[in-house]
Write a protein that holds these residues in place. Structure first.
Motif, mmCIF file in Angstrom:
data_model
loop_
_atom_site.group_PDB
_atom_site.id
_atom_site.type_symbol
_atom_site.label_atom_id
_atom_site.label_comp_id
_atom_site.label_asym_id
_atom_site.label_seq_id
_atom_site.Cartn_x
_atom_site.Cartn_y
_atom_site.Cartn_z
ATOM 1 N N PRO A 106 0.812 -1.221 0.000
ATOM 2 C CA PRO A 106 0.000 0.000 0.000
ATOM 3 C C PRO A 106 0.850 1.279 0.000
ATOM 4 N N ALA A 107 1.994 1.247 0.664
ATOM 5 C CA ALA A 107 2.879 2.423 0.660
ATOM 6 C C ALA A 107 3.448 2.654 -0.741
ATOM 7 N N ILE A 108 3.835 1.577 -1.415
ATOM 8 C CA ILE A 108 4.317 1.701 -2.796
ATOM 9 C C ILE A 108 3.200 2.257 -3.677
ATOM 10 N N SER A 109 1.992 1.774 -3.484
ATOM 11 C CA SER A 109 0.847 2.259 -4.269
ATOM 12 C C SER A 109 0.629 3.753 -4.072
ATOM 13 N N LYS A 110 0.820 4.240 -2.854
ATOM 14 C CA LYS A 110 0.680 5.679 -2.595
ATOM 15 C C LYS A 110 1.726 6.466 -3.372
ATOM 16 N N HIS A 111 2.957 5.962 -3.395
ATOM 17 C CA HIS A 111 4.011 6.627 -4.171
ATOM 18 C C HIS A 111 3.647 6.637 -5.657
ATOM 19 N N LEU A 112 3.135 5.537 -6.144
ATOM 20 C CA LEU A 112 2.748 5.458 -7.557
ATOM 21 C C LEU A 112 1.620 6.433 -7.877
ATOM 22 N N LYS A 113 0.685 6.607 -6.952
ATOM 23 C CA LYS A 113 -0.404 7.562 -7.167
ATOM 24 C C LYS A 113 0.125 8.985 -7.261
ATOM 25 N N VAL A 114 1.105 9.331 -6.417
ATOM 26 C CA VAL A 114 1.719 10.666 -6.483
ATOM 27 C C VAL A 114 2.384 10.861 -7.843
ATOM 28 N N LEU A 115 3.126 9.855 -8.291
ATOM 29 C CA LEU A 115 3.796 9.943 -9.587
ATOM 30 C C LEU A 115 2.780 10.019 -10.733
ATOM 31 N N GLU A 116 1.692 9.301 -10.590
ATOM 32 C CA GLU A 116 0.653 9.326 -11.621
ATOM 33 C C GLU A 116 -0.037 10.686 -11.668
ATOM 34 N N ARG A 117 -0.341 11.261 -10.506
ATOM 35 C CA ARG A 117 -0.964 12.597 -10.464
ATOM 36 C C ARG A 117 -0.059 13.662 -11.067
ATOM 37 N N ALA A 118 1.254 13.463 -10.946
ATOM 38 C CA ALA A 118 2.221 14.403 -11.516
ATOM 39 C C ALA A 118 2.479 14.100 -12.997
ATOM 40 N N HIS A 119 1.798 13.099 -13.529
ATOM 41 C CA HIS A 119 1.937 12.682 -14.932
ATOM 42 C C HIS A 119 3.351 12.203 -15.255
ATOM 43 N N LEU A 120 4.044 11.685 -14.236
ATOM 44 C CA LEU A 120 5.380 11.138 -14.436
ATOM 45 C C LEU A 120 5.344 9.659 -14.795
ATOM 46 N N ILE A 121 4.239 8.989 -14.466
ATOM 47 C CA ILE A 121 4.051 7.595 -14.872
ATOM 48 C C ILE A 121 2.635 7.428 -15.409
ATOM 49 N N ALA A 122 2.467 6.370 -16.157
ATOM 50 C CA ALA A 122 1.131 5.968 -16.626
ATOM 51 C C ALA A 122 0.981 4.493 -16.308
ATOM 52 N N ARG A 123 -0.224 4.113 -15.968
ATOM 53 C CA ARG A 123 -0.505 2.702 -15.686
ATOM 54 C C ARG A 123 -1.533 2.201 -16.688
ATOM 55 N N SER A 124 -1.352 0.965 -17.096
ATOM 56 C CA SER A 124 -2.315 0.341 -17.996
ATOM 57 C C SER A 124 -2.707 -1.008 -17.406
ATOM 58 N N ARG A 125 -3.592 -1.685 -18.091
ATOM 59 C CA ARG A 125 -4.048 -2.977 -17.582
ATOM 60 C C ARG A 125 -3.924 -3.996 -18.709
#
Length: 117
Positions: free
Chosen positions: A43-62
């Protein structure tokens, strides 16, 4: 209005997030894979990923059960351009300092010659 540069800098302020981006520069990875090097919960890693996603530094797909993350470097280009402005400022400052030191060196050399005569 959102200040995208501030959002990017805030995301980059954390060393874990910078390490995640460094890993993603080598290619896509899942959240689980990204969490391996860190002593923290998923869950802590997921929070970091959400911050990066909100900053448009990463994108996630499925892709079925796999949700790969990938680096989105666009905001990093904006940071590089902002920093580049200040890099030029410092280079110009160092060039002026170098010119001044050369003048002082010549004056000192001239003063020594005057004392010898």
């Amino acid at each position: 209005m959102t200040d995208h540069l501030s959002t990017t800098f805030a995301a980059l302020a954390d060393p874990t997030r910078r390490a995640i981006l460094a890993r993603l520069a080598n290619g896509e990875a899942s959240a689980t894979e990204l969490g391996v090097p860190f002593a923290m919960s998923q869950p802590a890693i997921s929070k970091h990923l959400k911050v990066l996603e909100r900053a448009h530094l990463i994108a996630r797909s499925r892709d079925a059960q796999w949700r790969p993350c990938r680096l989105e470097a666009g905001p990093l280009k904006d940071v590089a351009q902002w920093v580049d402005h200040y890099r030029r400022f410092w280079e110009q400052s160092f060039d002026r300092l170098d010119a001044y030191l050369q003048v002082l060196k010549k004056e000192k050399k001239h003063a020594r010659k005057q004392r010898k005569h």
